[in-house]
Design a protein around this motif. Structure first.
Motif, PDB file in Angstrom:
ATOM      1  N   UNK A  86     -20.657 -15.923  43.500  1.00  9.29           N
ATOM      2  CA  UNK A  86     -19.281 -15.762  43.035  1.00  9.29           C
ATOM      3  C   UNK A  86     -19.026 -16.742  41.892  1.00  9.29           C
ATOM      4  N   UNK A  87     -18.556 -16.238  40.774  1.00 13.63           N
ATOM      5  CA  UNK A  87     -18.328 -17.138  39.641  1.00 13.63           C
ATOM      6  C   UNK A  87     -17.128 -18.039  39.893  1.00 13.63           C
ATOM      7  N   UNK A  88     -17.219 -19.228  39.360  1.00 14.15           N
ATOM      8  CA  UNK A  88     -16.080 -20.136  39.431  1.00 14.15           C
ATOM      9  C   UNK A  88     -15.211 -19.896  38.203  1.00 14.15           C
ATOM     10  N   UNK A  89     -13.930 -19.886  38.379  1.00 13.81           N
ATOM     11  CA  UNK A  89     -13.029 -19.634  37.263  1.00 13.81           C
ATOM     12  C   UNK A  89     -11.614 -19.481  37.759  1.00 13.81           C
ATOM     13  N   UNK A 119      -7.911 -17.941  38.649  1.00 18.46           N
ATOM     14  CA  UNK A 119      -7.411 -16.664  39.143  1.00 18.46           C
ATOM     15  C   UNK A 119      -6.739 -15.912  38.006  1.00 18.46           C
ATOM     16  N   UNK A 120      -6.679 -14.606  38.142  1.00 20.61           N
ATOM     17  CA  UNK A 120      -6.059 -13.809  37.094  1.00 20.61           C
ATOM     18  C   UNK A 120      -6.052 -12.345  37.446  1.00 20.61           C
ATOM     19  N   UNK A 121      -5.844 -11.529  36.430  1.00 19.64           N
ATOM     20  CA  UNK A 121      -5.756 -10.082  36.601  1.00 19.64           C
ATOM     21  C   UNK A 121      -7.042  -9.438  36.075  1.00 19.64           C
ATOM     22  N   UNK A 122      -8.114  -9.559  36.846  1.00 16.67           N
ATOM     23  CA  UNK A 122      -9.413  -9.068  36.393  1.00 16.67           C
ATOM     24  C   UNK A 122      -9.773  -7.698  36.911  1.00 16.67           C
ATOM     25  N   UNK A 123      -8.816  -6.968  37.505  1.00 17.63           N
ATOM     26  CA  UNK A 123      -9.138  -5.693  38.148  1.00 17.63           C
ATOM     27  C   UNK A 123      -9.708  -4.681  37.162  1.00 17.63           C
ATOM     28  N   UNK A 124      -9.099  -4.563  36.001  1.00 16.90           N
ATOM     29  CA  UNK A 124      -9.576  -3.579  35.019  1.00 16.90           C
ATOM     30  C   UNK A 124     -10.985  -3.922  34.551  1.00 16.90           C
ATOM     31  N   UNK A 125     -11.215  -5.190  34.221  1.00 18.39           N
ATOM     32  CA  UNK A 125     -12.550  -5.611  33.789  1.00 18.39           C
ATOM     33  C   UNK A 125     -13.574  -5.418  34.900  1.00 18.39           C
ATOM     34  N   UNK A 126     -13.168  -5.659  36.154  1.00 14.18           N
ATOM     35  CA  UNK A 126     -14.095  -5.493  37.274  1.00 14.18           C
ATOM     36  C   UNK A 126     -14.489  -4.029  37.442  1.00 14.18           C
ATOM     37  N   UNK A 127     -13.517  -3.110  37.277  1.00 13.06           N
ATOM     38  CA  UNK A 127     -13.846  -1.686  37.378  1.00 13.06           C
ATOM     39  C   UNK A 127     -14.749  -1.251  36.227  1.00 13.06           C
ATOM     40  N   UNK A 128     -14.516  -1.789  35.050  1.00 16.12           N
ATOM     41  CA  UNK A 128     -15.389  -1.478  33.915  1.00 16.12           C
ATOM     42  C   UNK A 128     -16.796  -2.027  34.146  1.00 16.12           C
ATOM     43  N   UNK A 129     -16.877  -3.210  34.728  1.00 17.28           N
ATOM     44  CA  UNK A 129     -18.166  -3.805  35.101  1.00 17.28           C
ATOM     45  C   UNK A 129     -18.893  -2.895  36.072  1.00 17.28           C
ATOM     46  N   UNK A 130     -18.186  -2.411  37.086  1.00 15.39           N
ATOM     47  CA  UNK A 130     -18.785  -1.521  38.085  1.00 15.39           C
ATOM     48  C   UNK A 130     -19.285  -0.235  37.425  1.00 15.39           C
ATOM     49  N   UNK A 131     -18.496   0.317  36.508  1.00 17.24           N
ATOM     50  CA  UNK A 131     -18.899   1.542  35.820  1.00 17.24           C
ATOM     51  C   UNK A 131     -20.142   1.313  34.967  1.00 17.24           C
ATOM     52  N   UNK A 132     -20.204   0.158  34.295  1.00 18.77           N
ATOM     53  CA  UNK A 132     -21.383  -0.150  33.486  1.00 18.77           C
ATOM     54  C   UNK A 132     -22.623  -0.298  34.360  1.00 18.77           C
ATOM     55  N   UNK A 133     -22.452  -0.895  35.534  1.00 18.58           N
ATOM     56  CA  UNK A 133     -23.579  -1.024  36.462  1.00 18.58           C
ATOM     57  C   UNK A 133     -24.077   0.343  36.922  1.00 18.58           C
ATOM     58  N   UNK A 193     -10.016 -12.594  39.627  1.00 20.39           N
ATOM     59  CA  UNK A 193     -10.341 -13.647  38.672  1.00 20.39           C
ATOM     60  C   UNK A 193      -9.799 -13.303  37.288  1.00 20.39           C
ATOM     61  N   UNK A 194      -9.802 -14.279  36.421  1.00 24.05           N
ATOM     62  CA  UNK A 194      -9.360 -14.047  35.054  1.00 24.05           C
ATOM     63  C   UNK A 194     -10.298 -13.073  34.354  1.00 24.05           C
ATOM     64  N   UNK A 195      -9.741 -12.278  33.461  1.00 26.54           N
ATOM     65  CA  UNK A 195     -10.504 -11.215  32.811  1.00 26.54           C
ATOM     66  C   UNK A 195     -11.718 -11.763  32.062  1.00 26.54           C
TER      67      UNK A 195
END
Length: 726
Positions: free
Chosen positions: A18-21, A23-37, A55-57
């Protein structure tokens, strides 16, 4: 340092620290990460996706960039995979027609017409002199434009990345697992252990480091920290010297020892002195590596340090100035006099592991049942002091000694070089073999933990026990030699990629189809671009950096003739598998209508490194079952081959003989160990998908299911060696 350590954790555990960083609104980036994977056949587990979403975007984006680089390397998608025939597998020409087209082009070129005509007059033409042969005739981008996009299919590989803990915790856990492994590690494992040891040597340590090669790698890091060395034999010190010289700590290959600083020389001499002072009999170990110890003496200058006289004895033995009686000579003397039980008793006391490994020879040397009973009793008494890996290796050996005396005998050395010969040994007496098998199982069972609720994935039961990491190449989806796994798909596609280091290098991907008697029926190679049900992508004869070169073979499984498909990689010219900058092999499975590029990472089922000593690599074989379905059996072997011009046509008989030996061998699998564990389990249950039990379980399977209780103990191919008891 954090980036390579994070990548290492992902490769070994399929867990993302788990990355340290903030808190934030990282939901959109996380879904894009999942799609890229998903495009490379990976996805985030639900808990990991949830954590990243909080986490932060910018933290999520940075994590995604690092992780995608890692998983692309795991599948082989970190390089470009061009194909000689741009439309492959469509429009692959007939081999003769293709060659004639290359000749016509050479004749139409003023620069090559004369030399081509001269060759034709002799009746022998070198294809490599034709300008259109062996080199890409289009760019990678032009090749991509010729292919329609891959259609997603339910059968595409989907590897889940699970949520890990903080990076420091994950790194320590991998270090403890590798350093404390009860079985030898492969090349990649030792290299990663070296990186981790430098980072973790001053932190928590495993209670024991039983494998000597691992101990040498850890000792190198401990030496740098000034920590106490873990040595109890003179050979441990020699291995450490090899590690300090970036050499072979297994002592299989000679190492050119480097000059050592004075503090290092003092540490090594002090260690040698302490070992011999505590047990002078250990001087006998010097004779097994006499020349290597001579070279070590030249680097350590023992004459400069008279305060360590016992260390000087090591080099006196190596030079032949001091005689020592070896255990082998004492054993051979007893055997020569006919005292087989006496030899067994000596080994039981001095080297119990060697006794277990020598049982076959000792039992065959016994003149009668009384002597055989005495040898078996000595082995039974010694078994509690023998490593679990050796116990299981002997158990596997016994399973393969029930056939006729003239059966095939398979030899595979630690580096993967393999050969087969007739087995001229007399059969083992049935009574002693049964008694040995019984007490070996009992001793292994005694050491196994209580699994509580045992949850088994049936797909893992035919995976061979990883009794040595050297029997498994590094890579994705790779299983130990002898493992069986199902092959579900209509199209089977092999690929090889290589990048030469200094010299022009030509690798040739081929596949030979064998009948039920292991005789060649047909093959695909640069000399046979088409056969029933298959196509070859074309011959590439050089692989300069940075792009290297790739070759493919495409097979429609329902059209294949024969019972076995054996892919192989031949070194035709140039650098071997251990000299090139990079080389790897793999296979993909697709449905018939998926289309796509020649290489599609989410269809990759296996990608393994090619780092063996021979000139012909045999990664695995595909077997047709009685039901018509196919399974893969893992080989991980290399043939010596010839210095150049290795071709499937010349080695098909040797390949058939070797495949016969490995296919017919009865490997010890997870099924055997699971059967023993089930005797201890409170409950044993098969898992075929769906929701796992609510409470903690001991799970053994090919992949970790989502939703397991956090206190569960999980064994997958990534850590299957942890099943082997110490």
């Amino acid at each position: 340092m954090e980036r390579p350590l994070e990548s290492l954790v992902v490769r070994h555990t399929l867990r993302l620290p788990v990355p340290s960083g903030p808190a934030g609104q990282g939901a959109t980036a996380a879904r894009q990460f999942d799609a890229a994977l998903l495009s490379v056949g990976f996805k985030l587990s639900a808990p990991l996706l949830e954590h990243l979403s909080g986490l932060a975007e910018e933290t999520v984006v940075e994590t995604a960039s690092r992780t995608l680089e890692t998983v692309r390397g795991m599948t082989g998608d970190h390089v470009v995979h061009n194909a000689y025939f741009k439309d492959f597998p469509a429009n692959v020409p007939d081999t003769f027609d293709f060659w004639m087209a290359c000749v016509r082009e050479a004749l139409s070129d003023d620069a090559t017409r004369g030399s081509t005509l001269a060759q034709l007059r002799t009746g022998v033409l070198d294809l490599l002199t034709l300008p259109s042969y062996g080199n890409y005739r289009h760019t990678y981008e032009e090749m991509l434009a010729a292919h329609e996009e891959l259609i997603a299919a339910a059968g595409d590989r989907m590897t889940v990345l699970h949520r890990g803990g903080p990076l420091a915790e994950e790194v320590t856990a991998v270090y403890l697992a590798l350093a404390g492994s009860t079985t030898p590690l492969g090349e990649e494992g030792l290299r990663d252990l070296g990186l981790l040891a430098g980072h973790c040597a001053d932190g928590p340590q495993p209670p024991e480091i039983p494998v000597r090669e691992n101990r040498a790698v850890v000792n190198r890091a401990r030496l740098g920290l000034g920590a106490e060395l873990l040595v109890d034999t003179v050979t441990d010190v020699l291995r450490l010297a090899c590690a300090l010289s970036d050499g072979d700590v297994s002592l299989t290959e000679p190492t050119r020892l480097k000059s050592l600083s004075r503090p290092v020389r003092r540490s090594l001499l002090a260690a040698l002195d302490a070992v011999v002072a505590a047990s002078p009999a250990k001087l006998a170990d010097v004779t097994a590596h006499r020349e290597e110890f001579k070279r070590l003496g030249e680097r350590l200058h023992p004459h400069e340090y008279p305060r360590w006289p016992h260390a000087a004895q090591v080099f006196a033995v190596a030079r032949g100035e001091q005689e020592v009686r070896t255990l082998e000579s004492r054993v051979e003397e007893l055997l020569g006099s006919g005292d087989v039980p006496g030899a067994a008793r000596l080994l039981a006391t001095a080297a119990p592991g060697r006794l277990l490994r020598s049982l076959d020879r000792l039992l065959r040397g016994c003149p009668g049942p009384e002597e055989r009973a005495a040898v078996t009793a000595a082995a039974e008494e010694a078994a509690p002091r023998v490593s679990g890996r050796v116990l299981l290796s002997v158990r596997e050996h016994l399973r393969n000694r029930g056939g006729a005396a003239a059966a095939r005998r398979l030899f595979v050395n630690p580096r993967g070089r393999a050969w087969v010969g007739p087995d001229t040994r007399a059969p083992l007496p049935a009574a002693e073999a049964a008694r040995l098998a019984g007490f070996l199982d009992a001793e292994v069972l005694r050491r196994l933990p209580d699994p509580g609720h045992l949850l088994l994935d049936p797909a893992v039961l035919d995976v061979a026990l990883p009794l040595s990491g050297k029997a498994t190449a590094a890579g994705l989806g790779v299983l130990p030699r002898g493992s069986l796994s199902p092959v579900d798909g209509e199209l089977l596609r092999f690929f090889v990629h290589w990048t030469q280091r200094e010299h022009s290098t030509d690798y040739d991907l081929s596949a030979v189809m064998l009948d039920g008697a292991y005789k060649a029926l047909s093959w695909l190679s640069y000399t046979a671009l088409q056969t029933v049900g298959g196509e070859h992508s074309g011959d590439i004869t050089s692989a300069p950096a940075p792009d290297g070169a790739s070759e493919f073979i495409n097979l429609r499984l329902d059209a294949v003739r024969g019972e076995f498909i054996v892919p192989q990689v031949n070194v035709f010219s140039g650098e071997g598998f251990e000299q090139v900058a990079e080389s790897f092999f793999g296979f993909m499975l697709r449905d018939g209508e998926q289309l796509g590029r020649p290489f599609e990472p989410r269809t990759v089922r296996m990608k393994s490194e090619l780092r063996g000593p021979g000139r012909v690599a045999l990664p695995l074989v595909f077997l047709r079952g009685a039901d018509g379905g196919w399974r893969a059996k893992w080989l991980h072997v290399y043939l010596r081959g010839t210095p150049s011009a290795n071709r499937v046509e010349e080695n098909r008989a040797t390949v058939g003989t070797l495949v016969h030996g490995i296919v017919e061998r009865d490997y010890l699998t997870v099924r055997h160990l699971a059967g023993l564990l089930a005797r201890r389990a409170r409950t044993t249950e098969e898992w075929n998908g769906g929701d796992p039990p609510e409470g903690p379980v001991t799970y053994i399977g090919l992949e970790r299911p989502d939703g397991l209780h956090p206190d569960s103990v999980v064994f997958t191919p990534e850590n299957l060696r942890a099943l082997i008891p110490g």
